[in-house]
Design a protein around this motif. Sequence first.
Motif, short mmCIF file in Angstrom:
data_model
loop_
_atom_site.label_atom_id
_atom_site.label_comp_id
_atom_site.label_asym_id
_atom_site.label_seq_id
_atom_site.Cartn_x
_atom_site.Cartn_y
_atom_site.Cartn_z
N PRO A 150 0.82 -1.22 0.00
CA PRO A 150 0.00 0.00 0.00
C PRO A 150 0.85 1.26 0.00
CG PRO A 150 -0.89 -1.61 1.53
CD PRO A 150 0.43 -2.17 1.05
N ASP A 151 0.44 2.25 -0.78
CA ASP A 151 1.23 3.48 -0.93
C ASP A 151 1.56 4.11 0.42
OD1 ASP A 151 1.29 3.47 -3.75
OD2 ASP A 151 -0.72 4.31 -3.83
N ASP A 194 -3.73 -5.84 0.04
CA ASP A 194 -2.59 -5.17 -0.58
C ASP A 194 -3.11 -3.99 -1.40
OD1 ASP A 194 -3.39 -6.07 -3.17
OD2 ASP A 194 -2.22 -7.92 -2.95
N ARG A 195 -2.21 -3.35 -2.11
CA ARG A 195 -2.55 -2.13 -2.83
C ARG A 195 -3.64 -2.35 -3.88
NH1 ARG A 195 -0.37 -0.41 -7.21
NH2 ARG A 195 -0.75 1.76 -7.78
#
Length: 221
Positions: free
Chosen positions: A62-63, A163-164
Motif C-alpha cells: 500500500p502506498d 494489498d494495494r
Amino acid sequence: MTSALPRHPRFVSLEGGEGAGKTTAINAIQTCLQRHGHEVLLTREPGGTPLAERIRALVLTPDAEIAAEPLSAEAELLLVFAARAQHVRQVILPALQRGAYVISDRFTDSSYAYQGGGRGLDVTWIAELERRAVGLLPGLTLLLDVDIAVGRARASGRDAGPDRIEAERDDFFGRVRAAFQQRAAADPQRFALIDAGQPQPQVAADVVACVERWLAQGAVA
C-alpha cells in the motif's frame, strides 16, 4: 482475437479476480499433470524470481506504507512488465526448454485486465510491451470467474490485510472482470472459463476436467 505470439503447449496460466480460488486450482492442475508423469513448475506473477519478487513488493505494498507518493498507473504497468520480462527469461523459458510444464498464477492477461480494464490504460501499449518484453503466450489459460462480492468476501477472510490492488473499489474490479471476460470470449481456443463461485471441490474438478480434455486433444506434448 488473433496474436502472432507463439503459444507454448506446456505453459498453463491461471487468471481471475480477487478471491477466485487460484491456489486451489493450481494445486489441482499440478496433481493432474504429475499423475501423467510430468515435471511441473509452479510460479506466480508479479514475481517468480528474487528480483521480480522485489518488484512485486513495490507494486502491491500500500502506498501509505512505503512513501507519500502514489504509484501511477503507467509506472505500475511498467513495473509489472519489468518483473515479467525477468520471470520469462530466468524461470519460464528455461523450464519449458528442459521439458517441464509451467503453471503460472497470473500472466500477461492480468495486465490487460488490471492495468488495461481496471486502470484504463491503452491496450495497444500493453500489446506492444507484451510483444517486445514477453514474446509468448500460454497454451492454456484457465479463467476463474466469480461474482465480485463473493470474491471480495473470500479475500477479506485472509490473515493478511489487503494489498494495494485488493484495496481498490468495486467499480475497479467490475472493469477487471469485464476485461477478463472479453479476452476469454475473443480467444476461446486458449481460454477455458470456470465458474469459480461453486464450492472449491467442484471448481477443482472442473479445472482438472479442462486439463484432461486439453491433454487428450494432444495440445500438450
